[in-house]
Design a protein around this motif. Structure first.
Motif, PDB file in Angstrom:
ATOM      1  N   ASN A 105       0.840  -1.195   0.000  1.00 56.05           N
ATOM      2  CA  ASN A 105       0.000   0.000   0.000  1.00 56.05           C
ATOM      3  C   ASN A 105       0.876   1.246   0.000  1.00 56.05           C
ATOM      4  OD1 ASN A 105      -2.371  -1.561   0.189  1.00 56.05           O
ATOM      5  ND2 ASN A 105      -2.136  -1.691   2.424  1.00 56.05           N
ATOM      6  N   LYS A 106       0.321   2.350  -0.468  1.00 55.15           N
ATOM      7  CA  LYS A 106       1.047   3.617  -0.504  1.00 55.15           C
ATOM      8  C   LYS A 106       1.650   3.936   0.862  1.00 55.15           C
ATOM      9  CE  LYS A 106       0.481   8.552  -1.495  1.00 55.15           C
ATOM     10  NZ  LYS A 106      -0.460   9.613  -1.944  1.00 55.15           N
ATOM     11  N   GLY A 107       2.947   4.264   0.870  1.00 51.04           N
ATOM     12  CA  GLY A 107       3.640   4.614   2.099  1.00 51.04           C
ATOM     13  C   GLY A 107       4.256   3.438   2.832  1.00 51.04           C
ATOM     14  N   GLN A 108       3.934   2.235   2.429  1.00 49.78           N
ATOM     15  CA  GLN A 108       4.457   1.056   3.120  1.00 49.78           C
ATOM     16  C   GLN A 108       5.934   0.846   2.808  1.00 49.78           C
ATOM     17  OE1 GLN A 108       2.018  -2.393   2.455  1.00 49.78           O
ATOM     18  NE2 GLN A 108       3.189  -3.689   3.875  1.00 49.78           N
ATOM     19  N   VAL A 109       6.714   0.509   3.832  1.00 50.18           N
ATOM     20  CA  VAL A 109       8.152   0.277   3.667  1.00 50.18           C
ATOM     21  C   VAL A 109       8.378  -1.097   3.040  1.00 50.18           C
ATOM     22  CG1 VAL A 109      10.351  -0.026   4.870  1.00 50.18           C
ATOM     23  CG2 VAL A 109       8.761   1.766   5.597  1.00 50.18           C
ATOM     24  N   ILE A 110       9.248  -1.129   2.025  1.00 55.41           N
ATOM     25  CA  ILE A 110       9.550  -2.377   1.322  1.00 55.41           C
ATOM     26  C   ILE A 110      10.901  -2.941   1.763  1.00 55.41           C
ATOM     27  CG2 ILE A 110       9.930  -3.433  -0.942  1.00 55.41           C
ATOM     28  CD1 ILE A 110       8.157  -1.076  -2.050  1.00 55.41           C
ATOM     29  N   MET A 111      11.901  -2.080   1.883  1.00 59.67           N
ATOM     30  CA  MET A 111      13.205  -2.519   2.364  1.00 59.67           C
ATOM     31  C   MET A 111      13.900  -1.355   3.066  1.00 59.67           C
ATOM     32  SD  MET A 111      15.472  -2.769  -1.157  1.00 59.67           S
ATOM     33  CE  MET A 111      16.258  -1.292  -1.837  1.00 59.67           C
ATOM     34  N   VAL A 112      14.861  -1.693   3.920  1.00 59.51           N
ATOM     35  CA  VAL A 112      15.555  -0.696   4.728  1.00 59.51           C
ATOM     36  C   VAL A 112      17.062  -0.881   4.571  1.00 59.51           C
ATOM     37  CG1 VAL A 112      15.946   0.163   7.072  1.00 59.51           C
ATOM     38  CG2 VAL A 112      13.661  -0.626   6.393  1.00 59.51           C
ATOM     39  N   ALA A 113      17.789   0.219   4.475  1.00 60.60           N
ATOM     40  CA  ALA A 113      19.246   0.163   4.357  1.00 60.60           C
ATOM     41  C   ALA A 113      19.835  -0.611   5.522  1.00 60.60           C
ATOM     42  CB  ALA A 113      19.820   1.583   4.324  1.00 60.60           C
ATOM     43  N   GLY A 114      20.800  -1.474   5.209  1.00 64.91           N
ATOM     44  CA  GLY A 114      21.450  -2.278   6.235  1.00 64.91           C
ATOM     45  C   GLY A 114      20.912  -3.682   6.341  1.00 64.91           C
ATOM     46  N   GLN A 115      19.716  -3.916   5.801  1.00 65.97           N
ATOM     47  CA  GLN A 115      19.138  -5.252   5.831  1.00 65.97           C
ATOM     48  C   GLN A 115      19.869  -6.174   4.857  1.00 65.97           C
ATOM     49  OE1 GLN A 115      15.037  -4.560   4.731  1.00 65.97           O
ATOM     50  NE2 GLN A 115      14.345  -4.611   6.867  1.00 65.97           N
ATOM     51  N   THR A 116      19.770  -7.463   5.125  1.00 67.85           N
ATOM     52  CA  THR A 116      20.259  -8.461   4.175  1.00 67.85           C
ATOM     53  C   THR A 116      19.285  -8.526   3.007  1.00 67.85           C
ATOM     54  OG1 THR A 116      21.286  -9.762   5.921  1.00 67.85           O
ATOM     55  CG2 THR A 116      20.852 -10.887   3.839  1.00 67.85           C
ATOM     56  N   GLY A 117      19.804  -8.551   1.789  1.00 67.04           N
ATOM     57  CA  GLY A 117      18.937  -8.555   0.621  1.00 67.04           C
ATOM     58  C   GLY A 117      18.716  -9.948   0.068  1.00 67.04           C
ATOM     59  N   ALA A 129       6.673   2.297  -0.922  1.00 66.32           N
ATOM     60  CA  ALA A 129       5.671   2.423  -1.979  1.00 66.32           C
ATOM     61  C   ALA A 129       5.238   3.884  -2.117  1.00 66.32           C
ATOM     62  CB  ALA A 129       4.478   1.537  -1.669  1.00 66.32           C
ATOM     63  N   GLU A 130       5.531   4.489  -3.251  1.00 66.07           N
ATOM     64  CA  GLU A 130       5.098   5.862  -3.525  1.00 66.07           C
ATOM     65  C   GLU A 130       3.601   5.886  -3.817  1.00 66.07           C
ATOM     66  OE1 GLU A 130       5.833  10.048  -4.288  1.00 66.07           O
ATOM     67  OE2 GLU A 130       6.870   8.457  -3.188  1.00 66.07           O
ATOM     68  N   THR A 131       3.113   4.797  -4.429  1.00 67.69           N
ATOM     69  CA  THR A 131       1.682   4.587  -4.669  1.00 67.69           C
ATOM     70  C   THR A 131       1.383   3.138  -4.293  1.00 67.69           C
ATOM     71  OG1 THR A 131       1.982   3.757  -6.932  1.00 67.69           O
ATOM     72  CG2 THR A 131       1.799   6.151  -6.656  1.00 67.69           C
ATOM     73  N   ASP A 132       0.124   2.755  -4.313  1.00 63.51           N
ATOM     74  CA  ASP A 132      -0.177   1.325  -4.207  1.00 63.51           C
ATOM     75  C   ASP A 132       0.572   0.632  -5.342  1.00 63.51           C
ATOM     76  OD1 ASP A 132      -1.859   1.964  -2.154  1.00 63.51           O
ATOM     77  OD2 ASP A 132      -3.712   1.701  -3.298  1.00 63.51           O
ATOM     78  N   CYS A 133       1.206  -0.483  -5.053  1.00 63.53           N
ATOM     79  CA  CYS A 133       1.999  -1.113  -6.108  1.00 63.53           C
ATOM     80  C   CYS A 133       2.003  -2.633  -5.992  1.00 63.53           C
ATOM     81  CB  CYS A 133       3.424  -0.565  -6.111  1.00 63.53           C
ATOM     82  SG  CYS A 133       4.311  -0.769  -4.574  1.00 63.53           S
ATOM     83  N   VAL A 134       2.325  -3.259  -7.113  1.00 62.25           N
ATOM     84  CA  VAL A 134       2.485  -4.711  -7.183  1.00 62.25           C
ATOM     85  C   VAL A 134       3.903  -4.983  -7.660  1.00 62.25           C
ATOM     86  CG1 VAL A 134       1.676  -6.878  -8.187  1.00 62.25           C
ATOM     87  CG2 VAL A 134       0.048  -5.015  -7.751  1.00 62.25           C
ATOM     88  N   LEU A 135       4.624  -5.802  -6.891  1.00 59.46           N
ATOM     89  CA  LEU A 135       6.018  -6.101  -7.196  1.00 59.46           C
ATOM     90  C   LEU A 135       6.192  -7.594  -7.454  1.00 59.46           C
ATOM     91  CD1 LEU A 135       7.710  -4.093  -4.287  1.00 59.46           C
ATOM     92  CD2 LEU A 135       7.010  -3.244  -6.550  1.00 59.46           C
TER      93      LEU A 135
END
Length: 293
Positions: A191-203, A249-255
């Motif tokens: 959803n818009k505004g939801q965090v997807i990944m954070v710097a420092g996390q394992t990818g 998410a800048e907008t609602d999105c599907v990844l």
């Protein structure tokens, strides 16, 4: 700055605090892989001393301006605004950035001595990727190493107003085919505004945007927007280092989430994907280098 754009040399980076000695890592650039790649579709050429391979700002030269080169023998000088900025030696590649990104040359390359080179134009490059996909992985590793080094050098907070749209890697047909091939379990909704990944996390995953838009930020400032067909998160997937940026998410999105094994299979099976991803990452390197000026 010349060092930041020379991908045949180890990346320079700030000296870290004293830490226990770690096991030495294998070099990212392997001349044998590069030579095999160029030899797979290119042919050897002899070049006289003093010959100009290309000049900055695409002002002409002995060869086509869109070619890249592998130096078998001799030395090639690199110049910017008439001043020497580096030397290419046997076993190294040069001219790859402008060829991959189709951007103006950032330097002039002239043969210091008689040289033997193998050159590739865009068609030869794409054909070589089909035969030697490991070259794309090596180049991506070098580009990302440089990009991480540049990001560490950025002073202050980036100017969010200058954030650009990430280059598209998949066209609509390829995107639809990829989504169908990986199936619904690979799709993730935010959803818009939801965090997807954070710097420092394992990818663990790279993401392809199917719908909507994602904002990439560094130290709280948006530096890039990622729309349908473009990718993000590939840096950690390729070099298996922690995430270098945040994504929301800048907008609602599907990844579409792609793990490392699927990513490697894509590189090996589809040279178009490898070429497009190289272009996208190389553009990021150019944009980041411009921010250091």
């Amino acid at each position: 700055m010349a060092d930041d754009l020379d991908f045949s040399k180890p990346a320079g980076s700030p000296k870290p605090a004293a830490q226990p000695a770690a096991a030495p890592q294998a070099p990212i650039y392997v001349p044998a892989i590069a030579r095999a790649f160029f030899e797979s579709t290119g042919k050897e050429e002899e070049v006289a001393a003093g010959t100009m391979f290309f000049s900055e700002k695409d002002k002409g030269g002995f060869f086509k301006r869109d070619k890249m080169y592998f130096l078998i023998e001799g030395q090639v000088g690199l110049f910017s605004q008439g001043k020497p900025i580096g030397t290419v030696r046997a076993g190294q590649i040069f001219g790859e950035m402008a060829a991959i990104t189709e951007s103006p040359r950032s330097a002039t390359a002239t043969a210091h001595t008689p040289c033997r080179v193998i050159s590739l134009d865009d068609r030869g490059f794409n054909n070589a990727l089909q035969k030697k996909p490991e070259f794309a992985l090596m180049m991506l590793g070098m580009l990302i190493q440089r990009l991480r080094g540049m990001m560490a050098k950025l002073s202050g907070i980036p100017n969010a107003a200058e954030a650009k749209e990430s280059p598209r890697v998949f066209d609509k047909a390829l995107l639809a085919s990829l989504a169908q091939g990986l199936g619904d379990p690979a799709q993730q909704r935010y959803n818009k505004g939801q965090v997807i990944m954070v710097a420092g996390q394992t990818g663990a995953l790279m993401y392809v945007v199917l719908e909507g838009k994602v904002a990439i930020s560094i130290r709280g400032a948006v530096v890039q927007f990622v729309g349908p067909g473009a990718v993000f998160g590939e840096m950690a997937l390729i070099d298996q280092s922690p995430r270098a940026a945040n994504a929301a998410a800048e907008t609602d999105c599907v990844l579409l989430g792609i793990n490392r094994q699927v990513f490697l299979n894509l590189i090996k099976s589809d040279p178009t994907f490898g070429s497009s991803l190289l272009t996208a990452v190389a553009e990021r390197v150019r944009n980041t280098a411009a921010g250091l000026n």
